[in-house]
Design a protein around this motif. Sequence first.
Motif, PDB file in Angstrom:
ATOM      1  N   ALA A  52       0.858  -0.851  -0.371  1.00  0.00           N
ATOM      2  CA  ALA A  52       0.129   0.134   0.479  1.00  0.00           C
ATOM      3  C   ALA A  52       1.187   0.765  -0.044  1.00  0.00           C
ATOM      4  CB  ALA A  52      -1.101  -0.123   1.537  1.00  0.00           C
ATOM      5  N   LEU A  53       0.732   2.495  -0.944  1.00  0.00           N
ATOM      6  CA  LEU A  53       1.955   3.343  -0.816  1.00  0.00           C
ATOM      7  C   LEU A  53       0.996   4.189  -0.157  1.00  0.00           C
ATOM      8  CD1 LEU A  53       2.431   3.519  -4.498  1.00  0.00           C
ATOM      9  CD2 LEU A  53       3.746   2.313  -3.308  1.00  0.00           C
ATOM     10  N   GLY A  54      -0.137   4.323  -0.278  1.00  0.00           N
ATOM     11  CA  GLY A  54      -0.877   5.219   1.130  1.00  0.00           C
ATOM     12  C   GLY A  54      -2.523   4.884   0.774  1.00  0.00           C
ATOM     13  N   THR A  55      -2.271   5.188   2.775  1.00  0.00           N
ATOM     14  CA  THR A  55      -4.123   4.603   3.055  1.00  0.00           C
ATOM     15  C   THR A  55      -4.269   5.979   4.113  1.00  0.00           C
ATOM     16  OG1 THR A  55      -2.642   3.862   5.032  1.00  0.00           O
ATOM     17  CG2 THR A  55      -3.067   2.190   3.308  1.00  0.00           C
ATOM     18  N   VAL A  56      -5.892   5.615   3.942  1.00  0.00           N
ATOM     19  CA  VAL A  56      -7.398   6.553   4.940  1.00  0.00           C
ATOM     20  C   VAL A  56      -7.713   6.001   4.919  1.00  0.00           C
ATOM     21  CG1 VAL A  56      -8.124   8.583   4.610  1.00  0.00           C
ATOM     22  CG2 VAL A  56      -6.546   8.854   3.214  1.00  0.00           C
ATOM     23  N   GLY A  57      -8.197   6.262   5.988  1.00  0.00           N
ATOM     24  CA  GLY A  57      -9.737   5.565   6.789  1.00  0.00           C
ATOM     25  C   GLY A  57      -9.025   3.499   7.228  1.00  0.00           C
ATOM     26  N   GLY A  58      -9.811   2.660   7.401  1.00  0.00           N
ATOM     27  CA  GLY A  58      -9.878   1.509   7.509  1.00  0.00           C
ATOM     28  C   GLY A  58     -10.034   1.501   9.382  1.00  0.00           C
ATOM     29  N   GLY A  59      -9.112   0.472   9.959  1.00  0.00           N
ATOM     30  CA  GLY A  59      -9.093   0.599  11.986  1.00  0.00           C
ATOM     31  C   GLY A  59      -8.967  -1.275  12.114  1.00  0.00           C
ATOM     32  N   LYS A  60      -9.708  -1.046  13.207  1.00  0.00           N
ATOM     33  CA  LYS A  60      -9.302  -2.490  13.708  1.00  0.00           C
ATOM     34  C   LYS A  60     -10.167  -3.234  13.082  1.00  0.00           C
ATOM     35  CE  LYS A  60     -12.965  -1.776  17.337  1.00  0.00           C
ATOM     36  NZ  LYS A  60     -13.813  -2.792  17.042  1.00  0.00           N
ATOM     37  N   ASP A  61     -10.814  -3.111  12.216  1.00  0.00           N
ATOM     38  CA  ASP A  61     -11.841  -3.851  11.519  1.00  0.00           C
ATOM     39  C   ASP A  61     -12.193  -4.140   9.852  1.00  0.00           C
ATOM     40  OD1 ASP A  61     -14.096  -4.605  14.038  1.00  0.00           O
ATOM     41  OD2 ASP A  61     -15.605  -2.959  13.541  1.00  0.00           O
ATOM     42  N   LEU A  62     -11.380  -2.930  10.002  1.00  0.00           N
ATOM     43  CA  LEU A  62     -10.521  -3.309   8.286  1.00  0.00           C
ATOM     44  C   LEU A  62      -9.298  -2.508   8.171  1.00  0.00           C
ATOM     45  CD1 LEU A  62     -10.369  -3.261   4.669  1.00  0.00           C
ATOM     46  CD2 LEU A  62     -11.523  -1.607   4.469  1.00  0.00           C
ATOM     47  N   ASP A  63      -8.009  -3.527   7.962  1.00  0.00           N
ATOM     48  CA  ASP A  63      -6.462  -3.171   7.804  1.00  0.00           C
ATOM     49  C   ASP A  63      -5.867  -3.530   6.703  1.00  0.00           C
ATOM     50  OD1 ASP A  63      -4.009  -3.704   7.905  1.00  0.00           O
ATOM     51  OD2 ASP A  63      -3.936  -4.704   9.270  1.00  0.00           O
ATOM     52  N   LEU A  64      -6.109  -1.826   6.609  1.00  0.00           N
ATOM     53  CA  LEU A  64      -5.763  -1.822   4.689  1.00  0.00           C
ATOM     54  C   LEU A  64      -4.727  -2.405   4.156  1.00  0.00           C
ATOM     55  CD1 LEU A  64      -7.408   1.920   4.555  1.00  0.00           C
ATOM     56  CD2 LEU A  64      -8.153  -0.048   3.456  1.00  0.00           C
ATOM     57  N   THR A  65      -3.907  -2.457   4.951  1.00  0.00           N
ATOM     58  CA  THR A  65      -2.436  -3.036   5.086  1.00  0.00           C
ATOM     59  C   THR A  65      -2.027  -4.629   4.219  1.00  0.00           C
ATOM     60  OG1 THR A  65      -1.097  -1.264   6.232  1.00  0.00           O
ATOM     61  CG2 THR A  65      -0.280  -3.679   5.762  1.00  0.00           C
ATOM     62  N   VAL A  66      -3.061  -5.046   4.920  1.00  0.00           N
ATOM     63  CA  VAL A  66      -3.547  -6.539   4.953  1.00  0.00           C
ATOM     64  C   VAL A  66      -4.378  -6.780   3.434  1.00  0.00           C
ATOM     65  CG1 VAL A  66      -4.899  -8.699   6.020  1.00  0.00           C
ATOM     66  CG2 VAL A  66      -3.358  -7.289   7.184  1.00  0.00           C
ATOM     67  N   ALA A  67      -5.626  -6.307   3.607  1.00  0.00           N
ATOM     68  CA  ALA A  67      -6.440  -5.880   2.278  1.00  0.00           C
ATOM     69  C   ALA A  67      -5.707  -5.297   1.210  1.00  0.00           C
ATOM     70  CB  ALA A  67      -7.516  -4.846   2.880  1.00  0.00           C
ATOM     71  N   ALA A  68      -4.654  -4.718   0.965  1.00  0.00           N
ATOM     72  CA  ALA A  68      -4.169  -4.301  -0.414  1.00  0.00           C
ATOM     73  C   ALA A  68      -2.941  -5.628  -0.864  1.00  0.00           C
ATOM     74  CB  ALA A  68      -2.646  -2.939   0.132  1.00  0.00           C
ATOM     75  N   ALA A  69      -2.507  -6.362  -0.046  1.00  0.00           N
ATOM     76  CA  ALA A  69      -1.619  -7.024   0.231  1.00  0.00           C
ATOM     77  C   ALA A  69      -2.439  -8.636  -0.756  1.00  0.00           C
ATOM     78  CB  ALA A  69      -1.093  -7.211   1.138  1.00  0.00           C
ATOM     79  N   GLY A  70      -4.046  -8.835   0.180  1.00  0.00           N
ATOM     80  CA  GLY A  70      -4.875  -9.477  -0.245  1.00  0.00           C
ATOM     81  C   GLY A  70      -5.759  -9.453  -1.707  1.00  0.00           C
ATOM     82  N   ASN A  71      -5.712  -8.051  -1.857  1.00  0.00           N
ATOM     83  CA  ASN A  71      -7.000  -7.526  -3.321  1.00  0.00           C
ATOM     84  C   ASN A  71      -5.646  -7.790  -4.582  1.00  0.00           C
ATOM     85  OD1 ASN A  71      -9.486  -7.516  -2.996  1.00  0.00           O
ATOM     86  ND2 ASN A  71      -8.841  -6.508  -0.715  1.00  0.00           N
ATOM     87  N   THR A  72      -4.196  -7.310  -4.613  1.00  0.00           N
ATOM     88  CA  THR A  72      -3.180  -8.156  -4.939  1.00  0.00           C
ATOM     89  C   THR A  72      -3.494  -8.978  -5.947  1.00  0.00           C
ATOM     90  OG1 THR A  72      -1.799  -6.233  -4.565  1.00  0.00           O
ATOM     91  CG2 THR A  72      -0.698  -8.094  -5.515  1.00  0.00           C
ATOM     92  N   ASP A  73      -3.453 -10.087  -5.152  1.00  0.00           N
ATOM     93  CA  ASP A  73      -3.863 -11.547  -5.591  1.00  0.00           C
ATOM     94  C   ASP A  73      -5.108 -11.245  -6.416  1.00  0.00           C
ATOM     95  OD1 ASP A  73      -1.648 -12.955  -4.476  1.00  0.00           O
ATOM     96  OD2 ASP A  73      -2.693 -13.514  -2.311  1.00  0.00           O
ATOM     97  N   VAL A  74      -6.513 -10.989  -5.692  1.00  0.00           N
ATOM     98  CA  VAL A  74      -7.353 -10.619  -6.514  1.00  0.00           C
ATOM     99  C   VAL A  74      -6.854 -10.423  -8.179  1.00  0.00           C
ATOM    100  CG1 VAL A  74      -9.397  -9.621  -6.919  1.00  0.00           C
ATOM    101  CG2 VAL A  74      -8.843 -10.646  -5.075  1.00  0.00           C
ATOM    102  N   VAL A  75      -6.287  -8.762  -7.915  1.00  0.00           N
ATOM    103  CA  VAL A  75      -5.827  -8.624  -9.345  1.00  0.00           C
ATOM    104  C   VAL A  75      -5.044  -8.794 -10.522  1.00  0.00           C
ATOM    105  CG1 VAL A  75      -4.731  -6.267 -10.556  1.00  0.00           C
ATOM    106  CG2 VAL A  75      -6.039  -5.973  -8.499  1.00  0.00           C
ATOM    107  N   ARG A  76      -4.181 -10.301  -9.621  1.00  0.00           N
ATOM    108  CA  ARG A  76      -2.925 -10.628 -10.368  1.00  0.00           C
ATOM    109  C   ARG A  76      -4.227 -12.039 -10.908  1.00  0.00           C
ATOM    110  NH1 ARG A  76       1.217 -11.293  -6.159  1.00  0.00           N
ATOM    111  NH2 ARG A  76       2.600  -9.100  -6.320  1.00  0.00           N
TER     112      ARG A  76
END
Length: 123
Positions: A30-54
């Motif tokens: 993740a090059l930049g994030t805004v929002g998220g929180g304890k219920d949505l870890d944007l760093t984990v979401a970024a890595a996981g959704n990278t697999d979706v795109v690939r």
Amino acid sequence: MADMDTALKEIMEIDGAIGVALVDHTSGMALGTVGGGKDLDLTVAAAGNTDVVRAKLRAMEMLNITEKIEDILITLDTQYHLIRPLTSRSGKGLFLYVALRRDRSNLAMARHQLKRIENDMDV
């Protein structure tokens, strides 16, 4: 042209926005994030959704589909997750990941706003 931080903050103004990340799909970072929180870890979401795109890019290649992905939509019980690969030359290899609350967002309007913000974004 809006810089990355300004664009991400503008995306968070979309009705129902929970979090947004600008992601490099070659590294999953993740090059930049805004929002998220304890219920949505944007760093984990970024890595996981990278697999979706690939995976989608691989499937398109195997099917000889030469079109570009406009966006990928994942619908959950209470959320929409939008993945939008950037189309500008400077944005090659990057995508926007946006999580929205279903009960507070208008998906069509969110997609429209995201496209407009992406077009004005300078990365």
